[in-house]
Each structure stands twice: as C-alpha cells, then as structure tokens.
Design an enzyme around this catalytic site. Structure first.
Site, PDB file in Angstrom:
ATOM      1  N   HIS A 188       0.841  -1.193   0.000  1.00  0.00           N
ATOM      2  CA  HIS A 188       0.000   0.000   0.000  1.00  0.00           C
ATOM      3  C   HIS A 188       0.876   1.244   0.000  1.00  0.00           C
ATOM      4  CE1 HIS A 188      -0.181   0.526   4.715  1.00  0.00           C
ATOM      5  NE2 HIS A 188       1.035   0.267   4.292  1.00  0.00           N
ATOM      6  N   CYS A 213       6.006   6.437   4.293  1.00  0.00           N
ATOM      7  CA  CYS A 213       4.872   5.594   3.870  1.00  0.00           C
ATOM      8  C   CYS A 213       4.151   6.173   2.652  1.00  0.00           C
ATOM      9  CB  CYS A 213       3.881   5.434   5.018  1.00  0.00           C
ATOM     10  SG  CYS A 213       4.540   4.516   6.423  1.00  0.00           S
ATOM     11  N   HIS A 252       4.922   0.318  -0.278  1.00  0.00           N
ATOM     12  CA  HIS A 252       5.691  -0.655   0.497  1.00  0.00           C
ATOM     13  C   HIS A 252       4.725  -1.740   0.949  1.00  0.00           C
ATOM     14  CE1 HIS A 252       3.906   2.033   3.472  1.00  0.00           C
ATOM     15  NE2 HIS A 252       3.996   1.037   4.342  1.00  0.00           N
ATOM     16  N   HIS A 296       3.490  -5.273   3.630  1.00  0.00           N
ATOM     17  CA  HIS A 296       3.440  -5.867   4.966  1.00  0.00           C
ATOM     18  C   HIS A 296       2.909  -7.294   4.881  1.00  0.00           C
ATOM     19  CE1 HIS A 296       4.046  -2.011   7.039  1.00  0.00           C
ATOM     20  NE2 HIS A 296       3.121  -1.482   6.248  1.00  0.00           N
ATOM     21  N   ASP A 327      -5.020 -10.495  -0.474  1.00  0.00           N
ATOM     22  CA  ASP A 327      -3.712 -11.136  -0.504  1.00  0.00           C
ATOM     23  C   ASP A 327      -2.986 -10.885  -1.818  1.00  0.00           C
ATOM     24  OD1 ASP A 327      -1.699 -12.695   0.718  1.00  0.00           O
ATOM     25  OD2 ASP A 327      -2.328 -14.450  -0.428  1.00  0.00           O
ATOM     26  N   HIS A 328      -1.701 -10.514  -1.713  1.00  0.00           N
ATOM     27  CA  HIS A 328      -0.835 -10.222  -2.862  1.00  0.00           C
ATOM     28  C   HIS A 328      -1.458  -9.158  -3.777  1.00  0.00           C
ATOM     29  CE1 HIS A 328       1.222 -13.815  -1.466  1.00  0.00           C
ATOM     30  NE2 HIS A 328       2.235 -13.483  -2.253  1.00  0.00           N
ATOM     31  N   GLU A 374      -0.339  -4.797  11.593  1.00  0.00           N
ATOM     32  CA  GLU A 374       0.415  -4.411  10.406  1.00  0.00           C
ATOM     33  C   GLU A 374       1.884  -4.792  10.553  1.00  0.00           C
ATOM     34  OE1 GLU A 374      -0.448  -0.647   7.836  1.00  0.00           O
ATOM     35  OE2 GLU A 374       1.067  -0.106   9.328  1.00  0.00           O
TER      36      GLU A 374
END
Length: 290
Positions: free
Chosen positions: A148, A167, A173, A175, A213-214, A260
């Site tokens: 994100h 950020c 970046h 997580h 996801d991904h 996170e």
C-alpha cells in the site's frame, strides 16, 4: 483498587466431533475430518483471569494457590485424556473450544473470582468465555500479504509526505498482515459450536483473503480508491465486508484485529454495545501502537 490477574496452564488431550443420533454420512457432512475415529488431539493453552481487590501484600490471590486449584479441578483431569468421556458435560455437548472454556468456568467458579476463561486449541483458534450463560467468543487468526501507499488522493505529494512520511513514497511498500476475526454467539447445546468453523473459515477467505492477498491495496481494492489504506481503514473495511456473511452463519462479528507490524495493531469493535465497553463509538477504530 481492583485488578485483573491471569494464570496460564496447559494440557494435552484428544477429542472427536461425533453425534450418535446422526448417521456416519451426516457426521462427516457436519464435522468433516473432525469426525474421524478415534479422534485427534491438541496441546491446549489455558488462561484463567481473576478480578479482585489488592490486599495489603499487593495481591488479589496467592498465585501458588490459584495454580493448585486449576491443577486439581481442571488440568490434572484433562491432561492426556479423551475429552468426550472425561466429563459428563462433554457427552451432552461436544468438547469444542468454546464449550470446553464454558465448562472449565463452571468447574473453577466456586473457588476463584473468575472474569474470563481463554482457551487456545492452537495458535490460530481460541475461545473466550465470560460467564454469560451459553454466550461465548471464538477467534480465528490468519494472514495476508499486501502493498500500500499512504497518500490522500486529494493532497499533493509534498503534503502527503508531511503527514505520512516514507509511507507516502510513490511506489509504496508492503506488509505481512496478521488478521484476527472474533465472532460471538450462543453455544449450541448439542454441537457445542457457536458457528460452523469451516463456513467461517471460508467466509474470511472468500470476502477478505482472496481480495487482499498479494494485492496493491490502493489500486486493487475498490474501497481504497478514495480511502487511505491505513491499518485503521483496512480493519474497518474488513469489518464491513464480514459483518453480513457472519450474520448469515448465525453469529455476530464482535471484533477485527489487524496487526500491520509487531509494533502496530488496530482493533475494531463491531457492535455498538461492544464498542461502548471500550469507550468508542460504533465501528470506531481503537489503534494500539507498541
């Protein structure tokens, strides 16, 4: 001054989900692999939480005495046992984690000032019981990996960097998010369940994991086209996605917790009465930074 203390204990036991009034095919359909003979086992971890006034020695109770009560009335009996046979309650209502927690409460309540029983069947599944009749809480944990960028679409790059720091970098970046979904409901007096665990797993997978996801959240999840994907907003989005599917399963979404990083987590309490208990408005995120 009142204080809450907790004592940890553990036991290893086996059990089986099987109702004799159902046929083999019906048991398999209802309980899947959990119906297999002769059963299967877990290393259970138990937390017993107690409430009371501090005495002149700075204690609610002597924890050594608490340890002996838990051992005498619970762990020495359940350790290395087949739960379906060990107590009459588990012949009437199956030994699910939520029902085991309820019965442990009943066994300990005459001797200890209980406020919560928490029982981990394994690190990704646990139950909480607070002494409210047949009401219990069940938590499933899972994870997803996503990228994100924290940047408000109506602000300049300079303004976003001032608010979000690194950020807000243009390429984002990622997580490895850890997600905990807690539901509450009434324990079924025969199956011992507040919700079909397989169906709950599938709902979380279908409505959350497959979407998140991904992914690059800002671009791949429509909700975040105009909403900054902070941990708080991600948790809020997940709570909105899961509320109706969990209700359709006969339970209530109680809490969504999103971690996170190991230092940054957010909790959303999903009903008005529950959020009031933590002095928050309905669906208002409670952010915890460690």
């Amino acid at each position: 001054m009142q204080c809450i203390i907790s004592r940890r204990a553990q036991f290893s036991a086996s059990h089986r989900y099987w109702l004799p009034e159902l046929s083999e095919a019906e048991n398999i359909q209802k309980f899947g692999a959990c119906s297999r003979f002769p059963g299967y086992g877990h290393n259970y971890v138990l937390f017993v939480s107690l409430v009371g006034e501090l005495d002149e020695y700075g204690m609610i109770l002597n924890l050594s005495n608490v340890k002996h009560v838990i051992n005498r009335k619970v762990t020495s009996i359940l350790d290395f046992s087949y739960l379906n046979d060990v107590w009459l309650e588990f012949q009437q209502t199956l030994p699910t984690p939520e029902n085991i927690a309820r019965v442990i409460w009943q066994r300990l309540k005459p001797d200890l000032p209980l406020v919560r029983i928490q029982l981990f069947e394994h690190p990704e599944l646990w139950a909480d019981y607070l002494g409210n009749g047949m009401e219990a809480y069940l938590t499933l944990s899972t994870y997803f990996s996503a990228a994100h960028k924290l940047a408000h679409p109506r602000l300049s790059g300079e303004e976003n960097f001032k608010i979000y720091g690194k950020c807000a970098n243009p390429n984002g970046h990622g997580h490895n998010y850890h997600l905990e979904v807690t539901v509450k409901g009434e324990i079924d007096p025969r199956t011992g369940m507040i919700v079909d665990l397989g169906a709950l797993n599938q709902a979380i997978k279908e409505y959350v994991i497959e979407l998140f996801d991904h992914s690059f959240l800002n671009k791949d999840v429509p909700y975040f086209a105009e909403v900054v994907p902070t941990a708080e907003n991600i948790a809020l989005c997940i709570s909105q996605l899961l509320r109706s599917p969990i209700q359709e399963l006969g339970a209530t979404l109680y809490k969504v917790k999103l971690m996170e990083t190991p230092n940054n987590s957010c909790e959303i309490y999903c009903t008005e009465s529950d959020s009031n208990s933590v002095n928050a408005a309905q669906n208002q995120p409670v952010l915890v930074r460690l």
